[in-house]
Design a protein around this motif. Sequence first.
Motif, short mmCIF file in Angstrom:
data_model
loop_
_atom_site.label_atom_id
_atom_site.label_comp_id
_atom_site.label_asym_id
_atom_site.label_seq_id
_atom_site.Cartn_x
_atom_site.Cartn_y
_atom_site.Cartn_z
N LYS A 51 88.31 3.76 42.25
CA LYS A 51 89.08 4.90 41.72
C LYS A 51 89.22 6.00 42.77
O LYS A 51 89.35 7.18 42.45
CB LYS A 51 88.41 5.43 40.46
CG LYS A 51 88.41 4.38 39.36
CD LYS A 51 87.83 4.87 38.09
CE LYS A 51 87.79 3.68 37.15
NZ LYS A 51 87.94 3.97 35.81
N SER A 52 89.22 5.61 44.01
CA SER A 52 89.35 6.53 45.14
C SER A 52 90.71 7.22 45.10
O SER A 52 91.65 6.74 44.47
CB SER A 52 89.22 5.71 46.43
OG SER A 52 89.62 6.43 47.55
N ALA A 53 90.84 8.31 45.82
CA ALA A 53 92.13 8.98 46.00
C ALA A 53 93.03 8.18 46.94
O ALA A 53 94.20 8.49 47.10
CB ALA A 53 91.92 10.39 46.57
N TYR A 54 92.45 7.14 47.53
CA TYR A 54 93.19 6.24 48.41
C TYR A 54 93.16 4.85 47.78
O TYR A 54 92.33 4.56 46.93
CB TYR A 54 92.53 6.21 49.80
CG TYR A 54 92.41 7.59 50.36
CD1 TYR A 54 93.47 8.18 51.03
CD2 TYR A 54 91.25 8.34 50.17
CE1 TYR A 54 93.38 9.47 51.50
CE2 TYR A 54 91.15 9.64 50.64
CZ TYR A 54 92.22 10.20 51.31
OH TYR A 54 92.13 11.47 51.76
N HIS B 182 89.68 2.49 53.92
CA HIS B 182 90.53 2.61 52.73
C HIS B 182 92.00 2.38 53.07
O HIS B 182 92.38 2.28 54.23
CB HIS B 182 90.33 3.97 52.06
CG HIS B 182 90.63 5.17 52.90
ND1 HIS B 182 91.89 5.49 53.35
CD2 HIS B 182 89.81 6.14 53.37
CE1 HIS B 182 91.85 6.61 54.04
NE2 HIS B 182 90.59 7.01 54.10
N PRO C 233 96.99 6.98 50.85
CA PRO C 233 96.74 7.87 49.72
C PRO C 233 97.50 7.39 48.48
O PRO C 233 98.66 6.96 48.57
CB PRO C 233 97.31 9.22 50.19
CG PRO C 233 97.37 9.12 51.68
CD PRO C 233 97.60 7.67 51.99
N ASN C 234 96.85 7.45 47.32
CA ASN C 234 97.50 6.98 46.09
C ASN C 234 98.78 7.72 45.78
O ASN C 234 99.71 7.15 45.24
CB ASN C 234 96.54 7.08 44.90
CG ASN C 234 95.43 6.06 45.00
OD1 ASN C 234 95.60 4.98 45.57
ND2 ASN C 234 94.27 6.39 44.47
N ALA C 235 98.85 9.00 46.10
CA ALA C 235 100.04 9.80 45.80
C ALA C 235 101.15 9.61 46.84
O ALA C 235 102.25 10.11 46.66
CB ALA C 235 99.66 11.28 45.72
#
Length: 167
Positions: free
Chosen positions: A89-92, A123, A126-128
């Motif tokens: 559930k990382s930001a990446y 990683h 970035p997810n965003a």
Amino acid sequence: MRFAIALPLLLLAACGTANSQPAPLAAGTNVDRLLVDKSDRVLIGYAKGREVVRYTHIRLGDAPVGHKRFEGDEKTPEGDYIISGRNPKSAYHLSLRISYPNAADRAYAKARGRSPGGDIFIHGQPNAWIGPTITRDWTDGCIALHNTEIKQLWDAVPDGTPITIRP
């Protein structure tokens, strides 16, 4: 004349991209050792002493030369560590924790009244992030891969796997 035009096109085609798909691993492959060479921008996975996967075009901290010493120096550590955990559930896109700082890293920083930092991972993007794969050094000291590469590594690398990061 045709040769003069065709040669540059062939050279461009041979360069590859940071977005290429990794070669598939045999089902059930467990990587038992990782090697990162910062100068060559490569991460290699080994199983039983044999290279089984290689990722090129890896991205490092914004200040890639030298060993990480302090929080905020944006350097990627160098030395021997282990994969000490994972964060789905990382930001990446996925992340494998590197055991930095070790005892020597902590002692060095403490002797200088500083924090060694931490939270160093391998990683993905970035997810965003909705653009193409970031092709420059951009992390705060982590090792960044293409999302398909980190997914493959995530599936093949168990916690406790040794990782050597060379200059």
